[in-house]
Design a protein around this motif. Structure first.
Motif, PDB file in Angstrom:
ATOM      1  N   ARG A  96      88.807 -75.118  53.144  1.00 45.03           N
ATOM      2  CA  ARG A  96      88.795 -73.655  53.046  1.00 45.03           C
ATOM      3  C   ARG A  96      87.678 -73.062  53.903  1.00 45.03           C
ATOM      4  N   LEU A  97      86.500 -73.702  53.894  1.00 43.58           N
ATOM      5  CA  LEU A  97      85.385 -73.232  54.722  1.00 43.58           C
ATOM      6  C   LEU A  97      85.762 -73.271  56.196  1.00 43.58           C
ATOM      7  N   VAL A  98      86.353 -74.390  56.617  1.00 44.24           N
ATOM      8  CA  VAL A  98      86.774 -74.541  58.012  1.00 44.24           C
ATOM      9  C   VAL A  98      87.843 -73.501  58.353  1.00 44.24           C
ATOM     10  N   ASP A  99      88.798 -73.269  57.458  1.00 41.67           N
ATOM     11  CA  ASP A  99      89.842 -72.262  57.702  1.00 41.67           C
ATOM     12  C   ASP A  99      89.238 -70.880  57.941  1.00 41.67           C
ATOM     13  N   LYS A 100      88.230 -70.520  57.149  1.00 38.90           N
ATOM     14  CA  LYS A 100      87.572 -69.218  57.322  1.00 38.90           C
ATOM     15  C   LYS A 100      86.854 -69.141  58.667  1.00 38.90           C
ATOM     16  N   LEU A 101      86.223 -70.251  59.060  1.00 36.82           N
ATOM     17  CA  LEU A 101      85.526 -70.276  60.348  1.00 36.82           C
ATOM     18  C   LEU A 101      86.508 -70.226  61.516  1.00 36.82           C
ATOM     19  N   ILE A 102      87.688 -70.803  61.349  1.00 43.32           N
ATOM     20  CA  ILE A 102      88.738 -70.726  62.371  1.00 43.32           C
ATOM     21  C   ILE A 102      89.178 -69.270  62.529  1.00 43.32           C
ATOM     22  N   ASN A 108      81.317 -83.284  70.452  1.00 40.50           N
ATOM     23  CA  ASN A 108      82.278 -84.240  69.897  1.00 40.50           C
ATOM     24  C   ASN A 108      82.893 -83.650  68.637  1.00 40.50           C
ATOM     25  N   PRO A 109      84.162 -83.926  68.386  1.00 46.49           N
ATOM     26  CA  PRO A 109      84.795 -83.392  67.181  1.00 46.49           C
ATOM     27  C   PRO A 109      84.325 -84.127  65.926  1.00 46.49           C
ATOM     28  N   ALA A 110      84.521 -83.486  64.805  1.00 41.20           N
ATOM     29  CA  ALA A 110      84.253 -84.102  63.499  1.00 41.20           C
ATOM     30  C   ALA A 110      85.501 -83.923  62.651  1.00 41.20           C
ATOM     31  N   ASN A 111      85.719 -84.838  61.727  1.00 41.73           N
ATOM     32  CA  ASN A 111      86.826 -84.643  60.794  1.00 41.73           C
ATOM     33  C   ASN A 111      86.274 -84.059  59.498  1.00 41.73           C
ATOM     34  N   LEU A 112      87.166 -83.685  58.611  1.00 39.64           N
ATOM     35  CA  LEU A 112      86.738 -83.033  57.362  1.00 39.64           C
ATOM     36  C   LEU A 112      85.840 -83.926  56.515  1.00 39.64           C
ATOM     37  N   SER A 113      86.121 -85.232  56.487  1.00 37.71           N
ATOM     38  CA  SER A 113      85.297 -86.092  55.636  1.00 37.71           C
ATOM     39  C   SER A 113      83.885 -86.227  56.202  1.00 37.71           C
ATOM     40  N   THR A 114      83.743 -86.255  57.533  1.00 36.56           N
ATOM     41  CA  THR A 114      82.416 -86.302  58.147  1.00 36.56           C
ATOM     42  C   THR A 114      81.634 -85.040  57.799  1.00 36.56           C
ATOM     43  N   ILE A 115      82.294 -83.894  57.919  1.00 37.29           N
ATOM     44  CA  ILE A 115      81.639 -82.623  57.592  1.00 37.29           C
ATOM     45  C   ILE A 115      81.210 -82.628  56.132  1.00 37.29           C
ATOM     46  N   ASN A 116      82.117 -83.030  55.246  1.00 41.14           N
ATOM     47  CA  ASN A 116      81.813 -83.026  53.811  1.00 41.14           C
ATOM     48  C   ASN A 116      80.651 -83.960  53.480  1.00 41.14           C
ATOM     49  N   GLU A 117      80.594 -85.128  54.127  1.00 38.28           N
ATOM     50  CA  GLU A 117      79.501 -86.079  53.892  1.00 38.28           C
ATOM     51  C   GLU A 117      78.148 -85.497  54.285  1.00 38.28           C
ATOM     52  N   ARG A 118      78.136 -84.680  55.324  1.00 39.64           N
ATOM     53  CA  ARG A 118      76.881 -84.151  55.852  1.00 39.64           C
ATOM     54  C   ARG A 118      76.481 -82.807  55.266  1.00 39.64           C
ATOM     55  N   LEU A 145      86.153 -78.731  65.989  1.00 40.38           N
ATOM     56  CA  LEU A 145      85.173 -78.509  67.054  1.00 40.38           C
ATOM     57  C   LEU A 145      84.592 -77.106  66.936  1.00 40.38           C
ATOM     58  N   ILE A 146      83.316 -76.963  67.247  1.00 40.02           N
ATOM     59  CA  ILE A 146      82.702 -75.641  67.285  1.00 40.02           C
ATOM     60  C   ILE A 146      83.076 -74.976  68.610  1.00 40.02           C
ATOM     61  N   LYS A 174      87.493 -74.535  66.002  1.00 39.06           N
ATOM     62  CA  LYS A 174      88.922 -74.752  66.221  1.00 39.06           C
ATOM     63  C   LYS A 174      89.298 -76.120  65.689  1.00 39.06           C
ATOM     64  N   ARG A 175      90.571 -76.227  65.362  1.00 40.16           N
ATOM     65  CA  ARG A 175      91.100 -77.469  64.806  1.00 40.16           C
ATOM     66  C   ARG A 175      92.139 -77.997  65.791  1.00 40.16           C
ATOM     67  N   ARG A 176      92.138 -79.323  65.979  1.00 39.14           N
ATOM     68  CA  ARG A 176      93.157 -79.920  66.840  1.00 39.14           C
ATOM     69  C   ARG A 176      93.566 -81.273  66.265  1.00 39.14           C
TER      70      ARG A 176
END
Length: 148
Positions: free
Chosen positions: A80-86, A60-70, A106-107, A92-94
């Protein structure tokens, strides 16, 4: 005399301050050891944390705020972290189909594969970090940490 030597000699530093310094030194040392273990994979501890969070989403996808909370370490640069992982092909981002203003992360299969590879390395690293503690020590330590 450096900070570690001061703590070991138990000089006139008040116990609360000595405890905070000691905890900080231990956290920094653990971060250093884990960062060294992750270095061959060219990802940071924070990037690893993002990947782990996304793996926990089970497709399941996560949004940036969910990631930041966890995140273990709360930070404002999750984008920026997500951009580097992309760029590395690990996530990937959609745009969400139902709400075009919402961005979903999504991973990828590559991200899952690198995590599987890293899992074994980190398991051994964590074992090495805690090798001087038995199970009872760790249970007691966790009880103390839960008081925070």
């Amino acid at each position: 005399m450096n900070v570690e030597e001061i703590i070991k000699t138990k000089t006139n530093i008040p116990l609360p301050k000595r405890t905070i310094i000691h905890l900080s030194l231990v956290v920094n040392k653990i971060d250093e050891i884990i960062a060294t273990a992750l270095k061959p994979y060219e990802i940071s501890i924070q990037q690893y944390n993002v990947l782990s969070i996304l793996r926990g989403q089970k497709g399941n996808p996560a949004n940036l705020s969910t990631i930041n909370e966890r995140m273990v370490t709360k930070m404002s640069n999750t984008t920026r972290l997500v951009d580097k992982l992309i760029m590395k092909g690990f996530v990937k981002r959609r745009v969400c189909k139902e709400n075009r203003r919402k961005v979903e992360i999504l991973i990828t299969e590559t991200g899952l594969n690198i995590l599987t590879e890293i899992d074994g390395i980190l398991f051994e690293t964590e074992k090495r970090i805690l090798e001087n503690f038995n199970e009872n020590d760790l249970n007691e330590f966790n009880i103390l940490l839960d008081k925070f």
